[in-house]
Design a protein around this motif. Structure first.
Motif, short mmCIF file in Angstrom:
data_model
loop_
_atom_site.label_atom_id
_atom_site.label_comp_id
_atom_site.label_asym_id
_atom_site.label_seq_id
_atom_site.Cartn_x
_atom_site.Cartn_y
_atom_site.Cartn_z
N GLU A 1 16.14 26.58 44.82
CA GLU A 1 15.62 27.82 45.43
C GLU A 1 14.64 28.28 46.97
O GLU A 1 13.92 27.55 46.82
CB GLU A 1 15.39 29.30 44.54
CG GLU A 1 16.40 29.63 43.79
CD GLU A 1 15.64 30.57 42.92
OE1 GLU A 1 14.76 31.22 43.30
OE2 GLU A 1 16.04 30.54 41.77
N ALA A 2 15.57 28.60 47.66
CA ALA A 2 14.92 28.10 49.32
C ALA A 2 14.94 30.19 49.87
O ALA A 2 15.85 30.71 50.37
CB ALA A 2 15.22 27.24 50.26
N GLY A 3 13.77 31.28 49.59
CA GLY A 3 14.43 32.55 49.83
C GLY A 3 15.75 33.26 49.39
O GLY A 3 15.51 33.05 48.08
N PRO A 4 16.46 33.65 49.95
CA PRO A 4 17.66 34.15 49.73
C PRO A 4 18.62 33.34 49.58
O PRO A 4 19.53 33.60 48.46
CB PRO A 4 17.74 34.92 50.46
CG PRO A 4 17.43 34.56 52.19
CD PRO A 4 15.83 33.88 52.03
N GLY A 5 18.26 31.89 49.94
CA GLY A 5 19.30 30.95 50.36
C GLY A 5 18.83 30.23 48.74
O GLY A 5 18.19 29.71 47.74
N THR A 6 19.71 28.54 49.67
CA THR A 6 19.27 27.54 48.38
C THR A 6 18.92 26.52 49.36
O THR A 6 19.83 26.16 50.57
CB THR A 6 20.73 27.58 47.54
OG1 THR A 6 20.73 28.93 46.94
CG2 THR A 6 20.36 26.55 46.04
N ARG A 7 18.87 25.27 48.43
CA ARG A 7 18.72 24.18 49.69
C ARG A 7 19.00 23.29 48.11
O ARG A 7 18.89 22.73 47.49
CB ARG A 7 17.22 23.11 49.56
CG ARG A 7 16.70 21.99 50.32
CD ARG A 7 15.58 21.74 50.80
NE ARG A 7 15.22 22.68 51.75
CZ ARG A 7 14.69 22.57 52.48
NH1 ARG A 7 13.58 22.05 52.29
NH2 ARG A 7 14.41 23.34 53.49
N LEU A 8 20.56 22.46 48.93
CA LEU A 8 20.96 21.31 48.19
C LEU A 8 21.08 20.46 48.74
O LEU A 8 20.57 20.00 49.76
CB LEU A 8 23.11 21.39 48.26
CG LEU A 8 23.34 23.07 48.46
CD1 LEU A 8 24.78 23.26 48.67
CD2 LEU A 8 23.23 23.95 46.58
N TYR A 9 20.67 18.93 47.59
CA TYR A 9 20.41 17.63 47.72
C TYR A 9 21.35 17.06 47.03
O TYR A 9 21.89 17.59 46.14
CB TYR A 9 18.71 17.84 46.70
CG TYR A 9 17.70 17.92 47.34
CD1 TYR A 9 16.79 17.76 48.63
CD2 TYR A 9 17.62 19.54 47.02
CE1 TYR A 9 15.57 18.03 48.80
CE2 TYR A 9 16.11 20.51 47.20
CZ TYR A 9 15.53 19.83 48.04
OH TYR A 9 14.16 20.70 48.43
N PHE A 10 21.35 16.08 48.06
CA PHE A 10 22.46 14.58 47.05
C PHE A 10 21.45 12.97 47.73
O PHE A 10 21.34 13.61 49.01
CB PHE A 10 23.15 14.43 47.51
CG PHE A 10 24.13 13.48 47.72
CD1 PHE A 10 24.91 12.91 46.34
CD2 PHE A 10 25.15 13.36 48.52
CE1 PHE A 10 25.56 12.06 46.28
CE2 PHE A 10 25.47 11.89 48.74
CZ PHE A 10 25.75 10.98 47.36
#
Length: 147
Positions: A99-108
């Protein structure tokens, strides 16, 4: 989850992208393995390595109902993370959401074990990094469309 490989001296990388809305780990995993870009890789694996796969199997993997998908098996999972190992045991693929505030951080990220880091790997490393970024962007776009 890739730290173990990094500390062994294996090649590791990690790419991230921020998206403006909440994306669950299951949605990210399903989106990643069902993008048009990844379907090309799946088609090649089906033809060259006899490892067919279907979108329904990607959904099952994302839901935690499957331990194998195409040429990979689940090596480890934790909340918001999945580590896959190829059938040869030479490569790992890691997917994580945060979770990154109201958004999301996606990792690969990826790991390539030392024994596979020969000249061919070094020659293809630039392509690998570009392909990884393309896969991540495609998965983010697909996850946002589905969300």
């Amino acid at each position: 989850m890739l730290q173990r490989y990094r500390s062994q001296g294996d090649y590791t990388d990690c790419f991230a992208i921020d998206v403006p809305q909440a994306v669950s780990h299951a949605a990210f995993v399903e989106a990643f393995y069902t993008t048009g870009v990844f379907k090309l890789e799946r088609a090649l694996l089906s033809l060259l390595a006899a490892c067919p796969s279907r979108d329904a199997e990607a959904r099952e993997l994302a839901a935690g109902q499957r331990e194998r998908f195409s040429a990979w098996s689940v090596e480890a999972h934790a909340p918001g993370q999945l580590l896959m190992c190829d059938l040869a045991g030479s490569m790992r693929s890691w997917l994580m959401v945060l979770e990154a505030g109201p958004g999301t951080r996606l990792y690969f990220g990826s790991a390539v074990v030392r024994k596979r880091q020969g000249g061919a790997f070094r020659a293809l490393l630039g392509f690998h990094k570009l392909y990884s970024r393309i896969l991540l962007r495609a998965a983010a776009a697909r996850a946002l469309r589905a969300g």
